[in-house]
Design a protein around this motif. Structure first.
Motif, PDB file in Angstrom:
ATOM      1  N   PRO A 173      90.174  -7.123  -3.162  1.00  0.00           N
ATOM      2  CA  PRO A 173      89.322  -6.459  -2.168  1.00  0.00           C
ATOM      3  C   PRO A 173      88.730  -5.138  -2.672  1.00  0.00           C
ATOM      4  N   ALA A 174      89.357  -4.514  -3.665  1.00  0.00           N
ATOM      5  CA  ALA A 174      88.834  -3.261  -4.209  1.00  0.00           C
ATOM      6  C   ALA A 174      87.452  -3.466  -4.839  1.00  0.00           C
ATOM      7  N   HIS A 224      78.158 -14.107  -4.028  1.00  0.00           N
ATOM      8  CA  HIS A 224      78.782 -12.793  -3.889  1.00  0.00           C
ATOM      9  C   HIS A 224      78.323 -12.166  -2.573  1.00  0.00           C
ATOM     10  N   PHE A 225      79.218 -12.067  -1.610  1.00  0.00           N
ATOM     11  CA  PHE A 225      78.916 -11.369  -0.361  1.00  0.00           C
ATOM     12  C   PHE A 225      79.269  -9.898  -0.550  1.00  0.00           C
ATOM     13  N   VAL A 226      78.315  -9.017  -0.280  1.00  0.00           N
ATOM     14  CA  VAL A 226      78.518  -7.573  -0.370  1.00  0.00           C
ATOM     15  C   VAL A 226      77.814  -6.924   0.810  1.00  0.00           C
ATOM     16  N   VAL A 227      78.179  -5.689   1.084  1.00  0.00           N
ATOM     17  CA  VAL A 227      77.518  -4.952   2.162  1.00  0.00           C
ATOM     18  C   VAL A 227      76.116  -4.575   1.687  1.00  0.00           C
ATOM     19  N   TYR A 228      75.143  -4.980   2.476  1.00  0.00           N
ATOM     20  CA  TYR A 228      73.740  -4.711   2.165  1.00  0.00           C
ATOM     21  C   TYR A 228      73.508  -3.205   2.044  1.00  0.00           C
ATOM     22  N   GLY A 229      72.850  -2.794   0.959  1.00  0.00           N
ATOM     23  CA  GLY A 229      72.537  -1.388   0.742  1.00  0.00           C
ATOM     24  C   GLY A 229      73.607  -0.605   0.009  1.00  0.00           C
TER      25      GLY A 229
END
Length: 175
Positions: free
Chosen positions: A88-89, A108-113
């Motif tokens: 998770p890091a 790859h899911f990441v927080v947009y921005g």
């Protein structure tokens, strides 16, 4: 301890069909995960024309919150994606179609921005517009694949200095 693949790292010559495969998968993901996704981008070496790559399409999926991805795991599984259960890091959720570094797509899911969203796009765009560095990176990847064989961590770590140099130079140019 290195992450060892059960096969040697192999870099294919650029395939102009890679962007087509990305677009097909993007349409599928948008149809199935629509409300979850804020944006979907093709990243990694398969997204850079004339750059050799491991033949796995890397897809960057921007979401508002990583926790929301859990609600879509059953749909992703139906689409052929497996949860890679990474640290998770790393600020991402990774799903692989056909297994980690074996299949056809890494999602790859990441927080947009966030930085995990921006940095892969910045590196991709730099390589698309800087031919000399693209050639250097391609040659580096071939040397590292020969050096590390099945050691994916070693291969990735050794690419890191080149990537950081490019990102630092590009960020300096933006200031």
């Amino acid at each position: 301890m290195p992450y060892n693949l059960d096969h040697p790292i192999h870099i294919d010559e650029y395939d102009p069909h890679w962007p087509v495969l990305f677009e097909q998968e993007k349409r599928l993901l948008e149809a199935e995960l629509g409300r979850l996704l804020m944006a979907v981008e093709h990243v990694g070496s398969t997204s850079v024309p004339d750059l050799g790559a491991k033949p796995i399409i890397d897809i960057l999926a921007g979401v508002s919150d990583l926790a929301g991805v859990s609600d879509y795991v059953a749909i992703l599984k139906r689409l052929g994606y497996e949860d890679a259960l990474i640290n998770p890091a790393l600020q991402r959720r990774l799903f692989c179609k056909g297994g980690y570094n074996k299949g056809s797509h890494h999602l790859h899911f990441v927080v947009y921005g966030s930085d995990p969203w921006l940095l892969p796009l910045q590196f991709r765009d730099y390589l698309r517009t800087h031919v000399d560095e693209r050639i250097q990176y391609g040659e580096l990847k071939l040397r590292l694949a020969d050096k590390h064989l099945c050691d994916l961590d070693g291969y990735s770590e050794d690419k890191g200095a080149f990537i950081q140099t490019i990102l630092s130079e590009d960020m300096g140019a933006l200031k």
